[in-house]
Write a protein that holds these residues in place. Sequence first.
Motif, PDB file in Angstrom:
ATOM      1  N   THR A 305       0.760  -1.096  -0.027  1.00 18.36           N
ATOM      2  CA  THR A 305      -0.085  -0.027  -0.175  1.00 18.36           C
ATOM      3  C   THR A 305       0.891   1.211  -0.058  1.00 18.36           C
ATOM      4  OG1 THR A 305      -1.583   1.367   1.097  1.00 18.36           O
ATOM      5  CG2 THR A 305      -0.222  -0.236   2.463  1.00 18.36           C
ATOM      6  N   TRP A 306       0.607   2.279  -0.955  1.00 19.85           N
ATOM      7  CA  TRP A 306       1.351   3.423  -1.048  1.00 19.85           C
ATOM      8  C   TRP A 306       1.194   4.345   0.105  1.00 19.85           C
ATOM      9  CZ3 TRP A 306      -1.699   7.827  -0.854  1.00 19.85           C
ATOM     10  CH2 TRP A 306      -2.838   7.686  -1.354  1.00 19.85           C
ATOM     11  N   LYS A 307       0.067   3.857   1.032  1.00 12.43           N
ATOM     12  CA  LYS A 307      -0.184   4.938   2.215  1.00 12.43           C
ATOM     13  C   LYS A 307       0.987   4.694   3.295  1.00 12.43           C
ATOM     14  CE  LYS A 307      -5.031   5.244   1.168  1.00 12.43           C
ATOM     15  NZ  LYS A 307      -6.540   5.072   1.824  1.00 12.43           N
ATOM     16  N   ARG A 308       1.537   3.450   3.343  1.00 13.42           N
ATOM     17  CA  ARG A 308       2.790   3.101   4.420  1.00 13.42           C
ATOM     18  C   ARG A 308       3.921   3.180   3.721  1.00 13.42           C
ATOM     19  NH1 ARG A 308      -0.847  -1.069   5.949  1.00 13.42           N
ATOM     20  NH2 ARG A 308       0.784  -2.524   5.491  1.00 13.42           N
ATOM     21  N   SER A 309       5.133   3.190   4.652  1.00 10.41           N
ATOM     22  CA  SER A 309       6.511   3.142   4.065  1.00 10.41           C
ATOM     23  C   SER A 309       7.019   1.972   3.721  1.00 10.41           C
ATOM     24  CB  SER A 309       7.322   4.075   5.095  1.00 10.41           C
ATOM     25  OG  SER A 309       7.509   3.401   6.281  1.00 10.41           O
ATOM     26  N   MET A 310       7.757   1.569   3.458  1.00  6.51           N
ATOM     27  CA  MET A 310       8.754   0.595   3.171  1.00  6.51           C
ATOM     28  C   MET A 310       9.137  -0.205   4.587  1.00  6.51           C
ATOM     29  SD  MET A 310      12.543   0.185   1.541  1.00  6.51           S
ATOM     30  CE  MET A 310      12.020   0.570  -0.116  1.00  6.51           C
ATOM     31  N   SER A 311       8.998  -1.420   4.620  1.00  7.01           N
ATOM     32  CA  SER A 311       9.219  -2.306   5.730  1.00  7.01           C
ATOM     33  C   SER A 311      10.963  -1.921   6.363  1.00  7.01           C
ATOM     34  CB  SER A 311       9.177  -3.563   5.700  1.00  7.01           C
ATOM     35  OG  SER A 311       9.720  -4.216   6.709  1.00  7.01           O
ATOM     36  N   GLU A 312      10.916  -1.962   7.526  1.00 12.14           N
ATOM     37  CA  GLU A 312      12.131  -1.485   8.234  1.00 12.14           C
ATOM     38  C   GLU A 312      13.338  -2.804   7.876  1.00 12.14           C
ATOM     39  OE1 GLU A 312      12.194  -1.422  12.503  1.00 12.14           O
ATOM     40  OE2 GLU A 312      10.868  -3.227  12.470  1.00 12.14           O
ATOM     41  N   ASN A 313      12.842  -3.756   7.502  1.00 13.31           N
ATOM     42  CA  ASN A 313      13.568  -5.003   7.114  1.00 13.31           C
ATOM     43  C   ASN A 313      14.068  -5.049   5.599  1.00 13.31           C
ATOM     44  OD1 ASN A 313      14.191  -5.813   9.573  1.00 13.31           O
ATOM     45  ND2 ASN A 313      12.091  -6.757   9.564  1.00 13.31           N
ATOM     46  N   THR A 314      13.300  -4.268   4.737  1.00 14.03           N
ATOM     47  CA  THR A 314      13.641  -4.204   3.137  1.00 14.03           C
ATOM     48  C   THR A 314      14.809  -4.380   2.727  1.00 14.03           C
ATOM     49  OG1 THR A 314      11.297  -3.512   2.969  1.00 14.03           O
ATOM     50  CG2 THR A 314      12.772  -3.457   1.176  1.00 14.03           C
ATOM     51  N   ILE A 315      15.698  -3.260   3.251  1.00 15.41           N
ATOM     52  CA  ILE A 315      17.005  -3.189   2.779  1.00 15.41           C
ATOM     53  C   ILE A 315      17.975  -4.117   3.011  1.00 15.41           C
ATOM     54  CG2 ILE A 315      18.998  -1.454   2.858  1.00 15.41           C
ATOM     55  CD1 ILE A 315      17.258   0.642   2.721  1.00 15.41           C
ATOM     56  N   ASN A 316      17.904  -4.460   4.464  1.00 14.26           N
ATOM     57  CA  ASN A 316      18.857  -5.640   4.911  1.00 14.26           C
ATOM     58  C   ASN A 316      18.241  -6.822   4.354  1.00 14.26           C
ATOM     59  OD1 ASN A 316      20.274  -4.339   6.885  1.00 14.26           O
ATOM     60  ND2 ASN A 316      18.660  -4.428   8.440  1.00 14.26           N
ATOM     61  N   LEU A 317      17.110  -7.244   3.880  1.00 17.46           N
ATOM     62  CA  LEU A 317      16.789  -8.439   3.222  1.00 17.46           C
ATOM     63  C   LEU A 317      17.434  -8.394   1.884  1.00 17.46           C
ATOM     64  CD1 LEU A 317      13.187  -9.004   4.568  1.00 17.46           C
ATOM     65  CD2 LEU A 317      15.213 -10.216   4.928  1.00 17.46           C
ATOM     66  N   ALA A 318      17.441  -7.320   1.108  1.00 21.19           N
ATOM     67  CA  ALA A 318      17.995  -7.119  -0.274  1.00 21.19           C
ATOM     68  C   ALA A 318      19.420  -7.358  -0.024  1.00 21.19           C
ATOM     69  CB  ALA A 318      17.615  -5.569  -0.731  1.00 21.19           C
ATOM     70  N   LEU A 319      20.158  -6.735   0.961  1.00 22.48           N
ATOM     71  CA  LEU A 319      21.839  -7.022   1.013  1.00 22.48           C
ATOM     72  C   LEU A 319      21.853  -8.553   1.361  1.00 22.48           C
ATOM     73  CD1 LEU A 319      22.573  -4.045   3.445  1.00 22.48           C
ATOM     74  CD2 LEU A 319      23.426  -4.410   0.949  1.00 22.48           C
ATOM     75  N   ARG A 320      21.009  -9.336   1.976  1.00 24.92           N
ATOM     76  CA  ARG A 320      21.144 -10.692   2.091  1.00 24.92           C
ATOM     77  C   ARG A 320      21.046 -11.517   0.853  1.00 24.92           C
ATOM     78  NH1 ARG A 320      22.915  -8.236   4.971  1.00 24.92           N
ATOM     79  NH2 ARG A 320      22.185  -7.552   7.058  1.00 24.92           N
ATOM     80  N   ARG A 321      19.947 -10.817   0.155  1.00 25.02           N
ATOM     81  CA  ARG A 321      19.758 -11.493  -1.290  1.00 25.02           C
ATOM     82  C   ARG A 321      20.935 -11.302  -2.219  1.00 25.02           C
ATOM     83  NH1 ARG A 321      14.300  -9.850  -4.122  1.00 25.02           N
ATOM     84  NH2 ARG A 321      15.474 -11.289  -5.769  1.00 25.02           N
TER      85      ARG A 321
END
Length: 409
Positions: A305-321
């Motif tokens: 939903t564009w009404k909320r911001s990105m999750s706090e874990n998104t960037i860390n999970l991307a770094l793991r990927r």
Amino acid sequence: MKLTFTAIQNAKPRERGYKMFDGEGLYLYVSPAGGKSWRLTYRFQGQQKAITIGPWPMISLADARARGLEMRRQVHDGIDPALEKQLRKFNAMMDRNSNFRTVAEEWLEKREKEGLGDATIAKTRWLLSLIYPVLGKRPIGELGSPELFIALRKIEATGRHETTRRLRSLLGRIFRYAVATGRADRDPASDLRGAFIVPQTKHFAAITTPIEAGNLLRAIETFQGHEITRMALRIAPHVFLRPGELRLAQWADIEFDKAIWQIPAERTKMRRLHKVPLSRQVCDLIEQLYDLTGHAPYLFPSFYTWKRSMSENTINLALRRMGFSADEMTAHGFRAMASTLLNEMGMWHPDAIERQLAHVETNGVRRAYARGEHWNERVKMMQHWSDYLDQLREGGKVVRPVFKRRVSE
């Protein structure tokens, strides 16, 4: 003439309230509604005063005379009976509201009104929830160092050393508030400094060498995940904001015509407005991002939903990927990377780097003299930093995009 029980009992209400005197300042007041109460007039430090003793017949004539005599003795001893009565009421109220939990919640409510961040409030409530079962119902003024030590030692025994340290500090702030509001005589938590295991400082994992930084930047460019996540990863190294400041950023924070990214005080750790000069590279990236999320309030909205911001874990999970483990790189690590490499350049004033990291000088005297924001130097530094990141990624090739969008657009 002295009052009698019969005279008091037979006293009838009148259109206006009236007084029935017993002598030496004591009288019975009869209200228009028929209520009867004992009162005493007296002089204290040259002022005529009156105090209500209580209702008749709950307080009999004999009791009223005895209390009136005691109050006149107080006046003789230099004590104001009316003030003494107010103090008794205040102390009684404090006794009712003096258990640890009540005082702690009152202190926390005050801190909320002072603007303490939601995340900090939530963390504080969690810390207090650990101690409430043991100390919550105890009168705060009766708690001593040994009792606090036993309660905290149980938490420490579970291996939560940092939690124990933070909780001891929190207890100290609550006790100092209790002292200020008259519900405790001292802060027993201060006696426990050095009584618990000092936790080993654990820094956020970060890449801090030019070669590794170049590898990271190239990995980001080839990231195959969601495009919004990729844009966050591409922007993060250039601005090195705290993860929460980055993911909660709103389009209203961007001053397009001035190329400045403003982080409102309520969204910063230090509760101070923070400004980021935007390099040409970041301006170009924000232009690209605007085409993706410009319709939403957040630069990096949630996938759902564009009404909320990105999750706090998104960037860390991307770094793991991308293959970077939690011991190699974190979202917070972009700050350490910038701090280390900028300081190693030797080109920039350390205070300019610290201001751009939104660090606040902890030494009060030094802070008083270091009020400059080093803005002009920071503008040059942020452009140089973006150019340097391009060199690390491209092997010397520097991209020079132009920031076109304006507020009117």
